[in-house]
Design a protein around this motif. Sequence first.
Motif, PDB file in Angstrom:
ATOM      1  N   LYS A  26       0.789  -1.291  -0.017  1.00  0.00           N
ATOM      2  CA  LYS A  26       0.295  -0.170  -0.167  1.00  0.00           C
ATOM      3  C   LYS A  26       0.945   1.190   0.118  1.00  0.00           C
ATOM      4  O   LYS A  26       0.267   1.990  -0.733  1.00  0.00           O
ATOM      5  CB  LYS A  26      -0.828  -0.048   1.306  1.00  0.00           C
ATOM      6  CG  LYS A  26      -2.163  -0.628   1.193  1.00  0.00           C
ATOM      7  CD  LYS A  26      -3.111  -0.256   2.370  1.00  0.00           C
ATOM      8  CE  LYS A  26      -3.951  -1.537   2.675  1.00  0.00           C
ATOM      9  NZ  LYS A  26      -4.548  -1.107   3.993  1.00  0.00           N
ATOM     10  N   ALA A  42      -6.866   2.520  -0.478  1.00  0.00           N
ATOM     11  CA  ALA A  42      -7.432   1.492   0.448  1.00  0.00           C
ATOM     12  C   ALA A  42      -8.592   0.896  -0.015  1.00  0.00           C
ATOM     13  O   ALA A  42      -9.104  -0.119   0.114  1.00  0.00           O
ATOM     14  CB  ALA A  42      -7.324   2.017   1.891  1.00  0.00           C
ATOM     15  N   GLY A  43      -9.559   1.892  -0.044  1.00  0.00           N
ATOM     16  CA  GLY A  43     -11.133   1.231  -0.616  1.00  0.00           C
ATOM     17  C   GLY A  43     -11.123   0.610  -2.030  1.00  0.00           C
ATOM     18  O   GLY A  43     -11.611  -0.204  -2.038  1.00  0.00           O
ATOM     19  N   HIS A  46      -9.639  -2.864  -1.550  1.00  0.00           N
ATOM     20  CA  HIS A  46     -10.604  -3.556  -0.733  1.00  0.00           C
ATOM     21  C   HIS A  46     -11.570  -4.153  -1.783  1.00  0.00           C
ATOM     22  O   HIS A  46     -11.987  -5.393  -1.796  1.00  0.00           O
ATOM     23  CB  HIS A  46     -11.465  -2.633   0.328  1.00  0.00           C
ATOM     24  CG  HIS A  46     -12.576  -3.621   0.914  1.00  0.00           C
ATOM     25  ND1 HIS A  46     -12.474  -4.771   2.014  1.00  0.00           N
ATOM     26  CD2 HIS A  46     -13.671  -3.600   0.668  1.00  0.00           C
ATOM     27  CE1 HIS A  46     -13.388  -5.241   2.039  1.00  0.00           C
ATOM     28  NE2 HIS A  46     -14.399  -4.691   1.324  1.00  0.00           N
ATOM     29  N   LYS A  49     -10.117  -6.870  -3.757  1.00  0.00           N
ATOM     30  CA  LYS A  49     -10.103  -8.069  -3.239  1.00  0.00           C
ATOM     31  C   LYS A  49     -11.399  -8.828  -3.080  1.00  0.00           C
ATOM     32  O   LYS A  49     -11.588  -9.983  -3.480  1.00  0.00           O
ATOM     33  CB  LYS A  49      -9.585  -7.809  -1.945  1.00  0.00           C
ATOM     34  CG  LYS A  49      -8.098  -7.589  -1.816  1.00  0.00           C
ATOM     35  CD  LYS A  49      -7.703  -7.639  -0.350  1.00  0.00           C
ATOM     36  CE  LYS A  49      -8.422  -7.487   0.764  1.00  0.00           C
ATOM     37  NZ  LYS A  49      -7.858  -7.172   2.070  1.00  0.00           N
ATOM     38  N   TYR A  62       0.031  -6.732  -2.246  1.00  0.00           N
ATOM     39  CA  TYR A  62      -0.978  -7.473  -3.114  1.00  0.00           C
ATOM     40  C   TYR A  62      -0.323  -7.625  -4.419  1.00  0.00           C
ATOM     41  O   TYR A  62       0.447  -7.238  -4.931  1.00  0.00           O
ATOM     42  CB  TYR A  62      -1.963  -6.149  -3.268  1.00  0.00           C
ATOM     43  CG  TYR A  62      -2.578  -5.607  -2.006  1.00  0.00           C
ATOM     44  CD1 TYR A  62      -3.930  -6.132  -1.696  1.00  0.00           C
ATOM     45  CD2 TYR A  62      -1.967  -4.674  -1.267  1.00  0.00           C
ATOM     46  CE1 TYR A  62      -4.417  -5.846  -0.365  1.00  0.00           C
ATOM     47  CE2 TYR A  62      -2.689  -4.177   0.104  1.00  0.00           C
ATOM     48  CZ  TYR A  62      -3.798  -4.768   0.535  1.00  0.00           C
ATOM     49  OH  TYR A  62      -4.366  -4.431   1.632  1.00  0.00           O
TER      50      TYR A  62
END
Length: 125
Positions: A26, A42-43, A46, A49, A62
Motif C-alpha cells: 500500500k 485502500a478502498g 478492498h 479483493k 498485493y
Amino acid sequence: MDDMSVPFNERIYQAIKKAGKAGITKKELNEIFSTHSASSIAGILHGMKVEGRIKAMQRGRYCVTENNTFAAQTNIKRVIAKDLMAIQEKYDLRMSEFDSLTKAQRDQMREAKSIIRKSINDLSD
C-alpha cells in the motif's frame, strides 16, 4: 503511470499487475499515486479483493489473482457505476469554484454531469 484517461482503479490494478509475483505494498501504491488519498487507494484495494481481481499476500503486499478477470459474482455494471460516482464527486465544485468558470465551461460542466448522472442511473437498473 498516472494517466488520467484510464480509470483510477484500473491504474491501480495495472501497477499491481506490473509488480508481478513479488506484489506491491500500500505504501508503494500511495507513493505512485501521491495525488490521491491513502483512504481512496485502500478502498479500491478492498473492492478489488472482494471482486477477486487481486489478493493480499503477507505483510500488506498485493498481487493479481490467477484469473486476471473479474470474479464470476462481480456485477460489472455496479463497478462501472461506482467509478462514475467517484468521477461525479471529483467534479462537485463549491459554488465559488463553479462561479469562477466561464459560461461555456459552466454549460459544459452541467452537460457532462447530466450525462454522468444518466449513465449511473442506467447502470443501476
